[in-house]
Design a protein around this motif. Sequence first.
Motif, PDB file in Angstrom:
ATOM      1  N   ASP A 124      44.676  28.510  38.959  1.00  0.00           N
ATOM      2  CA  ASP A 124      43.918  28.779  40.178  1.00  0.00           C
ATOM      3  C   ASP A 124      44.929  28.872  41.320  1.00  0.00           C
ATOM      4  O   ASP A 124      45.520  27.864  41.722  1.00  0.00           O
ATOM      5  CB  ASP A 124      42.915  27.659  40.437  1.00  0.00           C
ATOM      6  N   PRO A 125      45.165  30.073  41.860  1.00  0.00           N
ATOM      7  CA  PRO A 125      46.221  30.230  42.867  1.00  0.00           C
ATOM      8  C   PRO A 125      45.915  29.565  44.206  1.00  0.00           C
ATOM      9  O   PRO A 125      46.815  29.425  45.035  1.00  0.00           O
ATOM     10  CB  PRO A 125      46.336  31.754  43.012  1.00  0.00           C
ATOM     11  N   ALA A 126      44.689  29.134  44.395  1.00  0.00           N
ATOM     12  CA  ALA A 126      44.374  28.373  45.613  1.00  0.00           C
ATOM     13  C   ALA A 126      44.867  26.935  45.506  1.00  0.00           C
ATOM     14  O   ALA A 126      44.980  26.238  46.515  1.00  0.00           O
ATOM     15  CB  ALA A 126      42.862  28.385  45.859  1.00  0.00           C
ATOM     16  N   ASP A 174      39.875  35.013  42.285  1.00  0.00           N
ATOM     17  CA  ASP A 174      41.289  35.214  41.963  1.00  0.00           C
ATOM     18  C   ASP A 174      41.701  34.264  40.840  1.00  0.00           C
ATOM     19  O   ASP A 174      41.275  33.105  40.808  1.00  0.00           O
ATOM     20  CB  ASP A 174      42.175  34.916  43.178  1.00  0.00           C
ATOM     21  N   ILE A 175      42.553  34.748  39.957  1.00  0.00           N
ATOM     22  CA  ILE A 175      43.163  33.897  38.928  1.00  0.00           C
ATOM     23  C   ILE A 175      44.641  34.274  38.841  1.00  0.00           C
ATOM     24  O   ILE A 175      44.990  35.455  38.931  1.00  0.00           O
ATOM     25  CB  ILE A 175      42.463  34.045  37.546  1.00  0.00           C
ATOM     26  N   GLY A 176      45.497  33.292  38.741  1.00  0.00           N
ATOM     27  CA  GLY A 176      46.924  33.536  38.582  1.00  0.00           C
ATOM     28  C   GLY A 176      47.296  33.549  37.112  1.00  0.00           C
ATOM     29  O   GLY A 176      46.598  32.973  36.274  1.00  0.00           O
ATOM     30  N   VAL A 203      46.317  37.646  39.910  1.00  0.00           N
ATOM     31  CA  VAL A 203      47.404  37.549  40.877  1.00  0.00           C
ATOM     32  C   VAL A 203      48.653  37.072  40.141  1.00  0.00           C
ATOM     33  O   VAL A 203      48.585  36.130  39.344  1.00  0.00           O
ATOM     34  CB  VAL A 203      47.045  36.540  41.992  1.00  0.00           C
ATOM     35  N   VAL A 204      49.781  37.727  40.401  1.00  0.00           N
ATOM     36  CA  VAL A 204      51.040  37.313  39.781  1.00  0.00           C
ATOM     37  C   VAL A 204      52.123  37.234  40.844  1.00  0.00           C
ATOM     38  O   VAL A 204      52.009  37.847  41.912  1.00  0.00           O
ATOM     39  CB  VAL A 204      51.469  38.274  38.633  1.00  0.00           C
ATOM     40  N   GLU A 205      53.186  36.493  40.517  1.00  0.00           N
ATOM     41  CA  GLU A 205      54.288  36.322  41.472  1.00  0.00           C
ATOM     42  C   GLU A 205      55.612  36.339  40.714  1.00  0.00           C
ATOM     43  O   GLU A 205      56.345  35.348  40.702  1.00  0.00           O
ATOM     44  CB  GLU A 205      54.117  35.033  42.294  1.00  0.00           C
TER      45      GLU A 205
END
Length: 195
Positions: free
Chosen positions: A84-86, A100-102, A141-143
């Motif tokens: 969870d990116p939050a 959103d999901i990372g 979402v990716v980083e």
Amino acid sequence: MTDIRFTRTDARLGTFAVRDVDPLADAVTLHRWVTHPKAPFWLMQGASLTDVEREYMSIAASAHHDAYVGLHEGVPSFLVERYDPAHVELKGLYPAKDGDIGMHFLVDPAPADGPLHGFTRAVLTTVMAFLFADERIRRVVVEPDVRNTAVHALNEAVGFEVVEKIAKPEKEALLSVCTRASFQAAAAATQGGAR
């Protein structure tokens, strides 16, 4: 062995499946993958087997982070982390939205039978299909590290768009997002022969 959570058949490469990581039973395999010289962007190069066990026990205990082993024709072949990116990884670094999901993924860097052409793309397609199988998910979402050009190209191929460069404590990253519609369009283009 834990239950299979998701399966997908690739027309050329066969059956892919996803199951929960068992932090103790999978530790040797995961340690081999995350410490391999071809996996520098996983940031665990110097990790001991105990470090890997602890890391995946911590993920298993988290309310905001999950880990899965991916199988190809029943053989462990890739690792997936969903978060969870939050709350994890990107907390405070971008405006998280509902849905959103990372995600992180790592393909076995040294498969016993050698690399298969198109395998990593098939893995990423499986990972994305697995994530979007949850109807609550609207965006992945990716980083990835800005230096990881191979994964940038793969991400683009499955529908990710770069949002911006962000500074994380451990790296400079390319924040990128993929909507369900973008993924479906990329998958349709691939099936239509546009590779």
